[in-house]
Design a protein around this motif. Structure first.
Motif, PDB file in Angstrom:
ATOM      1  N   LEU A   1       0.827  -1.203   0.000  1.00  0.00           N
ATOM      2  CA  LEU A   1       0.000   0.000   0.000  1.00  0.00           C
ATOM      3  C   LEU A   1       0.863   1.254   0.000  1.00  0.00           C
ATOM      4  CD1 LEU A   1      -3.052   0.382   0.108  1.00  0.00           C
ATOM      5  CD2 LEU A   1      -2.831   0.776   2.556  1.00  0.00           C
ATOM      6  N   TYR A   2       1.896   1.255   0.820  1.00  0.00           N
ATOM      7  CA  TYR A   2       2.656   2.489   0.972  1.00  0.00           C
ATOM      8  C   TYR A   2       3.968   2.486   0.223  1.00  0.00           C
ATOM      9  CZ  TYR A   2      -0.772   3.451   4.547  1.00  0.00           C
ATOM     10  OH  TYR A   2      -1.929   3.673   5.190  1.00  0.00           O
ATOM     11  N   ASN A   3       4.203   1.457  -0.575  1.00  0.00           N
ATOM     12  CA  ASN A   3       5.488   1.385  -1.273  1.00  0.00           C
ATOM     13  C   ASN A   3       5.699   2.570  -2.200  1.00  0.00           C
ATOM     14  OD1 ASN A   3       7.080  -0.580  -0.336  1.00  0.00           O
ATOM     15  ND2 ASN A   3       6.532  -2.116  -1.853  1.00  0.00           N
ATOM     16  N   ASP A   4       4.661   2.956  -2.934  1.00  0.00           N
ATOM     17  CA  ASP A   4       4.788   4.058  -3.891  1.00  0.00           C
ATOM     18  C   ASP A   4       5.113   5.366  -3.177  1.00  0.00           C
ATOM     19  OD1 ASP A   4       4.264   2.314  -5.870  1.00  0.00           O
ATOM     20  OD2 ASP A   4       2.116   2.793  -6.006  1.00  0.00           O
ATOM     21  N   GLU A   5       4.409   5.588  -2.068  1.00  0.00           N
ATOM     22  CA  GLU A   5       4.635   6.825  -1.326  1.00  0.00           C
ATOM     23  C   GLU A   5       6.072   6.886  -0.820  1.00  0.00           C
ATOM     24  OE1 GLU A   5       1.859   5.172  -1.129  1.00  0.00           O
ATOM     25  OE2 GLU A   5       0.132   6.471  -0.689  1.00  0.00           O
ATOM     26  N   ILE A   6       6.535   5.750  -0.318  1.00  0.00           N
ATOM     27  CA  ILE A   6       7.886   5.726   0.232  1.00  0.00           C
ATOM     28  C   ILE A   6       8.913   5.977  -0.852  1.00  0.00           C
ATOM     29  CG2 ILE A   6       9.624   4.162   1.211  1.00  0.00           C
ATOM     30  CD1 ILE A   6       7.421   3.073   2.989  1.00  0.00           C
ATOM     31  N   LYS A   7       8.637   5.380  -2.015  1.00  0.00           N
ATOM     32  CA  LYS A   7       9.547   5.589  -3.139  1.00  0.00           C
ATOM     33  C   LYS A   7       9.579   7.054  -3.529  1.00  0.00           C
ATOM     34  CE  LYS A   7      10.091   1.797  -6.317  1.00  0.00           C
ATOM     35  NZ  LYS A   7       9.315   1.076  -7.327  1.00  0.00           N
ATOM     36  N   ALA A   8       8.398   7.645  -3.634  1.00  0.00           N
ATOM     37  CA  ALA A   8       8.310   9.049  -4.048  1.00  0.00           C
ATOM     38  C   ALA A   8       9.011   9.949  -3.036  1.00  0.00           C
ATOM     39  CB  ALA A   8       6.851   9.456  -4.182  1.00  0.00           C
ATOM     40  N   LEU A   9       8.786   9.662  -1.745  1.00  0.00           N
ATOM     41  CA  LEU A   9       9.391  10.506  -0.718  1.00  0.00           C
ATOM     42  C   LEU A   9      10.896  10.317  -0.682  1.00  0.00           C
ATOM     43  CD1 LEU A   9       6.736  10.011   2.065  1.00  0.00           C
ATOM     44  CD2 LEU A   9       7.258  12.125   0.881  1.00  0.00           C
ATOM     45  N   GLY A  10      11.337   9.077  -0.913  1.00  0.00           N
ATOM     46  CA  GLY A  10      12.775   8.814  -0.961  1.00  0.00           C
ATOM     47  C   GLY A  10      13.420   9.602  -2.084  1.00  0.00           C
ATOM     48  N   ASN A  11      12.726   9.627  -3.226  1.00  0.00           N
ATOM     49  CA  ASN A  11      13.229  10.382  -4.366  1.00  0.00           C
ATOM     50  C   ASN A  11      13.279  11.867  -4.038  1.00  0.00           C
ATOM     51  OD1 ASN A  11      14.103  10.586  -7.058  1.00  0.00           O
ATOM     52  ND2 ASN A  11      12.073  11.345  -7.629  1.00  0.00           N
ATOM     53  N   LEU A  12      12.248  12.333  -3.341  1.00  0.00           N
ATOM     54  CA  LEU A  12      12.179  13.744  -2.959  1.00  0.00           C
ATOM     55  C   LEU A  12      13.364  14.102  -2.059  1.00  0.00           C
ATOM     56  CD1 LEU A  12      10.375  16.113  -3.428  1.00  0.00           C
ATOM     57  CD2 LEU A  12       9.018  15.449  -1.469  1.00  0.00           C
TER      58      LEU A  12
ATOM     59  N   ASN B   1      -2.122  17.106  -0.257  1.00  0.00           N
ATOM     60  CA  ASN B   1      -1.830  17.936  -1.434  1.00  0.00           C
ATOM     61  C   ASN B   1      -0.573  18.776  -1.234  1.00  0.00           C
ATOM     62  OD1 ASN B   1      -2.987  19.536   0.454  1.00  0.00           O
ATOM     63  ND2 ASN B   1      -4.342  20.627  -0.959  1.00  0.00           N
ATOM     64  N   GLU B   2      -0.230  19.030   0.031  1.00  0.00           N
ATOM     65  CA  GLU B   2       0.999  19.772   0.293  1.00  0.00           C
ATOM     66  C   GLU B   2       2.224  18.979  -0.152  1.00  0.00           C
ATOM     67  OE1 GLU B   2       1.847  21.789   4.239  1.00  0.00           O
ATOM     68  OE2 GLU B   2      -0.336  21.602   4.172  1.00  0.00           O
ATOM     69  N   ILE B   3       2.205  17.704   0.191  1.00  0.00           N
ATOM     70  CA  ILE B   3       3.321  16.848  -0.199  1.00  0.00           C
ATOM     71  C   ILE B   3       3.384  16.761  -1.717  1.00  0.00           C
ATOM     72  CG2 ILE B   3       4.223  14.502  -0.088  1.00  0.00           C
ATOM     73  CD1 ILE B   3       4.479  15.891   2.542  1.00  0.00           C
ATOM     74  N   GLU B   4       2.202  16.658  -2.349  1.00  0.00           N
ATOM     75  CA  GLU B   4       2.172  16.591  -3.816  1.00  0.00           C
ATOM     76  C   GLU B   4       2.774  17.844  -4.420  1.00  0.00           C
ATOM     77  OE1 GLU B   4      -1.778  15.735  -5.364  1.00  0.00           O
ATOM     78  OE2 GLU B   4      -1.656  13.853  -4.239  1.00  0.00           O
ATOM     79  N   LYS B   5       2.419  18.986  -3.808  1.00  0.00           N
ATOM     80  CA  LYS B   5       2.963  20.255  -4.295  1.00  0.00           C
ATOM     81  C   LYS B   5       4.481  20.248  -4.189  1.00  0.00           C
ATOM     82  CE  LYS B   5      -0.133  23.706  -3.083  1.00  0.00           C
ATOM     83  NZ  LYS B   5      -0.413  24.652  -2.000  1.00  0.00           N
ATOM     84  N   LEU B   6       4.954  19.758  -3.059  1.00  0.00           N
ATOM     85  CA  LEU B   6       6.402  19.712  -2.848  1.00  0.00           C
ATOM     86  C   LEU B   6       7.062  18.849  -3.908  1.00  0.00           C
ATOM     87  CD1 LEU B   6       6.854  19.391   1.020  1.00  0.00           C
ATOM     88  CD2 LEU B   6       7.335  21.343  -0.427  1.00  0.00           C
ATOM     89  N   ILE B   7       6.422  17.701  -4.183  1.00  0.00           N
ATOM     90  CA  ILE B   7       7.010  16.782  -5.160  1.00  0.00           C
ATOM     91  C   ILE B   7       7.085  17.440  -6.521  1.00  0.00           C
ATOM     92  CG2 ILE B   7       6.583  14.653  -6.440  1.00  0.00           C
ATOM     93  CD1 ILE B   7       5.567  13.434  -3.857  1.00  0.00           C
ATOM     94  N   SER B   8       5.982  18.091  -6.941  1.00  0.00           N
ATOM     95  CA  SER B   8       5.980  18.656  -8.296  1.00  0.00           C
ATOM     96  C   SER B   8       6.975  19.809  -8.389  1.00  0.00           C
ATOM     97  CB  SER B   8       4.578  19.111  -8.688  1.00  0.00           C
ATOM     98  OG  SER B   8       4.186  20.176  -7.856  1.00  0.00           O
ATOM     99  N   SER B   9       7.055  20.625  -7.326  1.00  0.00           N
ATOM    100  CA  SER B   9       7.986  21.754  -7.399  1.00  0.00           C
ATOM    101  C   SER B   9       9.423  21.249  -7.415  1.00  0.00           C
ATOM    102  CB  SER B   9       7.760  22.712  -6.232  1.00  0.00           C
ATOM    103  OG  SER B   9       8.278  22.176  -5.049  1.00  0.00           O
ATOM    104  N   ALA B  10       9.679  20.186  -6.639  1.00  0.00           N
ATOM    105  CA  ALA B  10      11.043  19.652  -6.619  1.00  0.00           C
ATOM    106  C   ALA B  10      11.417  19.103  -7.985  1.00  0.00           C
ATOM    107  CB  ALA B  10      11.173  18.569  -5.562  1.00  0.00           C
TER     108      ALA B  10
END
Lengths: 80, 833
Positions: free
Chosen positions: B103-114, B151-160
């Motif tokens: 369930l959370y693998n994608d989120e962890i991957k995205a945050l790791g990338n961030l 949505n804040e985290i999403e914003k951070l991801i897109s801006s990064a």
């Protein structure tokens, strides 16, 4: 003057100090140091005990000397 | 979970229940009735929890947390801020079927990338020297109770992502431009330098005397091009010259000029090096090509130069124009990147903090069991924090009992005890609720060090340094420290105690920089070159009259040897007593009877007896009694080799006492070997019989399998005990001998500092003996400097390190092997930094 009983006396004094330290270990509530009371007791008592041991061993070893110091670089004073 | 008691009525969710089941792990967690649950959460004696945590590890509770699924993330944030819970890692079996893992693998991957992207930005900020503006207190991001929305985290991801692609683009183009710029610059510089050689009006002066030809002459002699121009790294110039010389058999003309004031890129990784430009004349197309290849292989650049001076000048002009354009481009790109970095620098720390938290939360979420409506997990929590915890968190908390799982070991340390605890944790994490070796180490470690490092002067130096570290600890704590300094900083309290104890031992040894103090009345007077006893004993420490005598070394040797044996014996006995306390805490009577008592009797009847004899021999005045003083070493050897045979009597009935002690020691060996296995066999049989009664004979094989499944069989216990017996008996001897390192190192330290004194400072002092001259003053100053530097480097730093390592060994091996069980799980709570 100096005898084995000096060591015993000092031992008693050190023991008394240690017992006092155990009983009157600082319990400073304001500093929340209560949990370090164990550390204080252990550290204080171990320190005094080891210092006493160190002193007692050197003292005892010189209590009844079997050999005397020798040196040949002394000049004999001539008395006239 | 047979009973459930609502405890904290303030919250509608909160219920605390505990099982009535038998709990073998801890006596406090295990409530025998419901009333004790209350006691667990509201201990009547508030001292109880607060005094623990150092002598033994904290009492832990196993709790299960259950929360509605949609609140689980918010709860995780709260738990992270609370920072006391250690989640229990789920077993693989469950996780395979557990959707949470995927369930959370994608989120962890995205945050790791961030996080990786933020590291990249950080590197860029450093590269462009942009100040990172950290910690603005008003920012809501730093509110520890703030939970970011999705949505804040999403914003951070897109801006990064946006920033990263932008930075990458600009950086690539910058790199390209820089390369181009450098190549053009190289060409320009080469032309500038070489064109001097081609100047028409210089031809007459710049003629080669051997061949009598000028460069322009040479260039013009042939129709085809017969020269090479270019640049080459200065360090490779000589090699190129030699190689070309060999290839053309000396039939060449080579001139080179250094390119001043500029470093140019060379090689595959474009390092900046000094370069030379050259002109090489050779005959023939073939040799020309060969030379070109040589130059290329030596990282040389071949620059085609027109023959005529005028053409060269026009080319130079063109290059200068190009360079101007490119440098303008570089400037604009740099400004662009810098503007963006300025923007980022304000936000980056808070972004990083938010994302780090989010990442940790998702990681911990993987440990939860999540189904449609609820999320549950199990975690360890120090029992002392349980009341606070259940007050704050509005969730369903269940206190479980733990039979099989072993709780983590949590020693409550502070800045003073932390370093000492680390010393012991380095060796092994203590078992849950066993005696913490870190507590006595606070004193014994520095003191054992000090016995080996006994010098008042060196002790003062060491304490001063340590005091400086402790005094400025806040300032230094904020500073960036390199590896070695960080080690000294984190061990500053160890250093301080080591220094202070060294002062004491140095005082007892009566050594200050290898000299003595004459504070008390000596036991000796000198008359006619002979020492006479005054009847007193030097009050504290070694008599100063022993210093510098011929047999002073013999005397201090005998003292230090006995000191180390006595100290070692006491240290080992002290440590051994901890094993008794551990056995009592575990209520394991058989270990006391089968392990502790035989071991103690064995140790005491040999080494305890020896120690007692040493002290007894000192306390008797042998000369006054007119008896020969017996040698203790021979006595101990004879005690084993020819029992009952006494050469020189130490005390009456010595032979009988020694035989009794020897027999006691010998009896203890089989006791140590057999009591525990026999006890196991007996208790084991009882179990077997009861099982046999219940199931009948045919089930016997099954039972055996079951027993093995439970872990220990008789064979295991027996072999373990055999090993323990052999190890213990041998260790008694070898560990006592091992403490002799205290003697050896303190002797070496004293002698080394004595040698250093005579070799340096003493010479300086002797030089002024026959009247002060400029030379003797100069010598004294110089030799004092030398003496001091060597004292610090060799005696304090080097000897100190070695003494520290020996003391470390004495604690890990000689002391901790007497009681330490280990194999604990470190307590690593889930918390935000």
């Amino acid at each position: 003057m100096s005898s084995f009983y000096t060591v015993v006396q000092i031992f008693l004094i050190v023991s008394m100090v240690n017992i006092a330290a155990w009983l009157y270990a600082p319990r400073n509530q304001a500093l929340r140091a209560k949990k370090s009371i164990t550390v204080f007791r252990s550290t204080f008592i171990l320190t005094t005990s080891m210092m006493f041991l160190m002193w007692a061993i050197t003292y005892l070893s010189q209590l009844h000397p079997l050999v005397e110091p020798r040196r040949s670089d002394l000049r004999v004073e001539q008395k006239i | 979970m047979s009973s459930s008691t609502p405890l904290l009525s303030g919250s509608e969710y909160t219920t605390v229940s505990a099982s009535n089941g038998n709990n073998s792990g801890s006596t406090y967690i295990n409530p025998d009735n419901d009333a004790s649950i209350e006691a667990l959460l509201r201990p009547e004696d508030p001292d109880y929890f607060e005094e623990e945590g150092m002598f033994r590890s904290e009492v832990m509770s196993l709790i299960e947390i259950c929360t509605p699924q949609e609140q689980v993330k918010e709860l995780c944030y709260k738990l992270g801020n609370f920072g006391k819970l250690q989640f229990i890692p789920k077993k693989e079996k469950i996780s395979e079927s557990n959707p949470a893992k995927t369930l959370y693998n994608d989120e962890i991957k995205a945050l790791g990338n961030l996080l990786r992207q933020y590291d990249f930005f950080n590197d860029l900020l450093k590269e462009y020297n942009v100040q990172i503006i950290s910690d603005s207190n008003d920012s809501y991001m730093f509110d520890s109770f703030y939970t970011p929305k999705a949505n804040e985290i999403e914003k951070l991801i897109s801006s990064a992502n946006e920033y990263e692609s932008k930075f990458n683009e600009i950086q690539d183009s910058l790199e390209e431009l820089n390369l181009k710029y450098n190549n053009l610059l190289e060409e320009k510089l080469a032309i500038e330098n070489l064109s001097v050689l081609f100047k028409p009006d210089l031809t007459e002066h710049d003629s080669n005397e051997v061949t009598g030809m000028t460069i322009t002459d040479r260039a013009n002699t042939s129709q085809s091009k017969n020269f090479i121009t270019g640049t080459i790294p200065r360090s490779k110039m000589a090699v190129m010259e030699k190689l070309c010389w060999r290839m053309t058999r000396g039939n060449l003309y080579l001139t080179n000029l250094p390119i001043e004031n500029e470093k140019l890129p060379a090689g595959t990784n474009n390092e900046l090096v000094d370069k030379n430009c050259f002109v090489l004349f050779v005959y023939g197309e073939v040799t020309l090509n060969k030379c070109m290849k040589v130059i290329e292989s030596l990282d040389g650049n071949i620059i085609n130069l027109p023959v005529s001076y005028v053409e060269q000048q026009s080319l130079h002009h063109k290059l200068v124009e190009n360079l101007k354009e490119i440098s303008q481009l570089i400037k604009t790109s740099t400004v662009m990147i810098q503007q963006d970095l300025d923007l980022i620098s304000m936000e980056l720390p808070s972004w990083k903090k938010t994302v780090n938290k989010e990442y940790k939360v998702y990681k911990s979420l993987q440990g939860w069991t999540i189904n449609q409506t609820t999320a549950t997990t199990q975690a360890w929590i120090p029992s002392s924090s349980l009341p606070d915890f259940s007050k704050d968190q509005h969730t369903v908390i269940t206190v479980l009992d733990f039979d099989k799982k072993s709780p983590p070991t949590y020693h409550k340390t502070n800045k003073f005890t932390q370093a000492f605890q680390d010393i012991c944790d380095c060796y092994g994490i203590a078992k849950y609720r066993e005696i913490n070796a870190g507590l006595p180490t606070i004193v014994t470690f520095p003191f054992m060090f000090a016995i080996m490092f006994g010098d008042l002067g060196h002790g003062i130096l060491l304490s001063l340094v340590a005091f400086m570290l402790v005094y400025n600890e806040k300032k230094l704590g904020r500073m960036e420290r390199d590896e070695i300094f960080d080690m000294a900083y984190s061990g500053r309290y160890i250093l301080l105690l080591m220094g202070l104890f060294s002062c004491f031992t140095g005082f007892v040894y009566n050594d200050i920089f290898s000299k003595t103090l004459t504070l008390f009345k000596s036991g000796w007077t000198w008359e006619n070159g002979k020492a006479l006893s005054t009847g007193t004993t030097y009050a504290i420490g070694l008599d100063f009259n022993w210093h510098g005598t011929e047999n002073g070394l013999l005397f201090s040797n005998s003292l230090k040897m006995k000191l180390s044996i006595l100290m070692g014996f006491i240290h080992m006995t002290y440590s051994y007593m901890f094993s008794l306390v551990n056995y009592i805490n575990e209520k394991s009577m058989i270990d006391i009877l089968g392990n502790f008592i035989p071991g103690l009797v064995f140790m005491q009847s040999i080494f305890g007896y020896l120690s007692l004899c040493i002290v007894y021999k000192w306390s008797v005045d042998w000369i006054k009694d007119g008896k020969p003083a017996p040698g203790l070493l021979n006595m101990l050897i004879n005690m084993f080799l020819s029992p009952g045979n006494i050469e020189a009597e130490l005390y009456p009935h010595q032979a009988k006492v020694q035989i009794v002690l020897l027999i006691l020691a010998l009896i203890c060996v089989p006791c140590l070997l057999l009591i525990k296995p026999i006890h196991f066999k007996l208790t084991h049989k009882e179990v077997e019989h009861s099982l046999e009664d219940a199931h009948g004979d045919e089930n016997q094989e099954e039972e055996d399998d079951d027993d093995e499944g439970h872990g220990e069989s008789f064979g295991d216990v027996f072999i373990h005990q055999v090993i323990h017996t052999i190890e213990f008996c041998l260790n008694c001897v070898s560990h006592t001998a091992s403490y002799l390192r205290l003697w050896a190192l303190s002797l070496a330290h004293a002698q080394l500092s004595d040698v250093l004194w005579t070799m340096t400072l003493n010479i300086g002092l002797q030089a002024g003996k026959d009247g002060v001259s400029a030379l003797s003053v100069f010598m004294l100053v110089l030799l004092f400097g030398m003496w001091f530097v060597l004292t610090v480097l060799v005696l304090v730093v080097m000897e100190g390190t070695s003494a520290m390592l020996h003391s470390l060994r004495l604690h890990w091996v000689e002391s901790m092997s007497k009681f330490f069980v280990g194999e604990g799980i470190p307590y690593e709570p889930f918390k935000f930094d």
